[in-house]
Design an enzyme around this catalytic site. Sequence first.
Site, PDB file in Angstrom:
ATOM      1  CB  ILE A 275     -28.254 -42.892  67.076  1.00  0.00           C
ATOM      2  CG1 ILE A 275     -26.740 -43.124  66.913  1.00  0.00           C
ATOM      3  CG2 ILE A 275     -28.539 -42.168  68.389  1.00  0.00           C
ATOM      4  CD1 ILE A 275     -25.927 -41.876  66.624  1.00  0.00           C
TER       5      ILE A 275
ATOM      6  CG  ASP B  20     -36.033 -37.517  51.308  1.00  0.00           C
ATOM      7  OD1 ASP B  20     -35.703 -36.417  51.791  1.00  0.00           O
ATOM      8  OD2 ASP B  20     -35.226 -38.289  50.770  1.00  0.00           O
TER       9      ASP B  20
ATOM     10  CB  SER C  19     -21.378 -34.441  64.871  1.00  0.00           C
ATOM     11  OG  SER C  19     -20.082 -34.976  64.846  1.00  0.00           O
TER      12      SER C  19
ATOM     13  CB  THR D 181     -17.512 -33.613  63.219  1.00  0.00           C
ATOM     14  OG1 THR D 181     -16.535 -33.463  62.215  1.00  0.00           O
ATOM     15  CG2 THR D 181     -18.863 -33.261  62.661  1.00  0.00           C
TER      16      THR D 181
ATOM     17  CE1 TYR E 138     -22.740 -35.907  59.378  1.00  0.00           C
ATOM     18  CE2 TYR E 138     -20.646 -35.839  60.563  1.00  0.00           C
ATOM     19  CZ  TYR E 138     -22.005 -36.106  60.536  1.00  0.00           C
ATOM     20  OH  TYR E 138     -22.623 -36.569  61.673  1.00  0.00           O
TER      21      TYR E 138
ATOM     22  CE  LYS F  61     -25.190 -34.214  61.566  1.00  0.00           C
ATOM     23  NZ  LYS F  61     -26.593 -34.589  61.703  1.00  0.00           N
TER      24      LYS F  61
END
Length: 338
Positions: free
Chosen positions: A12, A58, A124, A126, A148, A152
Site C-alpha cells: 500500500i 526499523d 484495519s 479487523t 494482529y 491495530k
Amino acid sequence: MRILVTGGAGYIGSHTLIQLLREGHNVLVYDNYSNSSPEALNRVKQIANADFNVCEGDIQDAGKLNEAFGSFRPEAVMHFAGLKAVGESNEKPLEYYAQNVSGSIELLKVMQRHECRRIVFSSSATVYGNAKYLPYDEHHPMQPTNPYGRTKYFVEEIIRDWTASWGEASAILLRYFNPVGADPSGRIGEDPNGMPNNLVPYISQVAVGRLKHLKIFGADYETRDGTGERDYIHVEDLARAHLAAIEFSEATTGCEAINVGTGGGATVFEMIKAFEHASGQVVPYEIGPRRDGDVARSLAAVDKAERLLGWRAKLSVADMCKTTWNWQSNNPYGYGSK
Ligand code: NAD
Ligand code: UFG
C-alpha cells in the site's frame, strides 16, 4: 510538504508514494524491507518520474528514527510499517506487539521530540471483530478477534491518547477494508512472501499457473451464494484517501477514525468470476471448510470519509481484477524470479 513514510516499500505504501510524488510532496521512505523489496522503490521512481529519499531502518530503532527525523525534518508521517498476517499473529503474538505496538510508540515519541504533529495511521476493519450490525460504521464496538487486530486496536487507542495530550497533534486512523488491485502500469503490485493468505493474491497466482487451485474457505455462509462477502477497495483509491487524510490533518487537531471501503461487497464466487473475466484464465477451485475467525460479511459505512475527507472510492471490482492481472501476468514471480 515533507512526509516521512514508514513501510513505504510495501504494497500500500508504494502505491501511495506514486500519488504523493505526483502531487509534488517531498518524501522520505523509512523501511526495513522485512516484507518488501527495494526494487518496488526503484519502480515507483520510474513510474512517477520523481526522486525521493530512502532510509533503511526499523521503527523499533529509536536512534535511527531520530537521525532520520533530524535530517529530513518531516511535517507529517504516514505510518504503514508493521506486520499484517492474521494467522502468523496467533503463533507469534509478542513479535506482533513488539513491531506494531512498541514500534508505533517509538515513532510517536520521536515525532513529538521533533515537533512533528501529524500522522496518518494504517488501521484495519479487523478492529471491529464480529459484526453487531452492518455496514460497520466508525462507532461499531471494537472487539478484534486475533492478536494482529488487537495491535491495530491498541495503536489506535495510543494515538488517540497521544493527540489528547498534545493539543496541536492531529491523527487520522484509516480503517482499511480489503485492499486489492495494482497500479495501472503493471510495474508494482502486491507480492506476498510464500503462500498468499488473502483471496485476490491467491486467485491471481492460480491464474498465472503458480498455484494449482483455490481453496474456498466455506460455501455455507449466510450470504447470497454461501461464500464470504467483503468490501474490496482498489489500492489506487486507498492511496487517494491518504492524500485526502493528510490534507485534512493540516487544518485540524485531534484524532479521527475513518473507514476506507466502497460500501459495496463481493463474494468469493463473484471475485473468481470477475477475475476469470479480466484475465481470460480459468480459476479452478475446491470448496473446503470455513477458516477459523472468518466472518460471513464485512462492509464499510463510507459516509464519514465522504463528509470529512471529501473522498469516495471510484474504481470497480472489474478495475481491481484487471490491474491485478496486469501486474501478475507481467511479473509472475513479483519482484523476484522463479
Ligand atoms: P506490506 O507488508 O506490503 O508493507 C509493510 C511495509 O512495512 C513493508 O515494506 C515492510 O518491509 C515494512 N515494515 C514492517 N515492519 C517494519 C518495521 N518494524 N520497521 C520498518 N519497516 C517495517 O503491507 P501492506 O499491505 O502494504 O500494509 C500496510 C499497512 O496497512 C500495514 O500496517 C497493515 O497492517 C495495514 N493494513 C493492510 C491491509 C491489507 O489487506 N493489505 C488491510 C488493513 C490494514
Ligand atoms: N478466502 C478463500 N480462500 C483463500 C483466501 C480467502 O476462500 O485462499 C475467502 C475468505 O474466507 C474470505 C474472503 O475470501 O471470505 C476474503 O479473505 P481475505 O483473506 O482476502 O480477507 P479477510 O477479509 O479475511 O482479511 C483481510 C486482511 C486482514 C484485514 C481484513 C480487514 O487479511 O488483515 O481484511 O481489513 F484485517
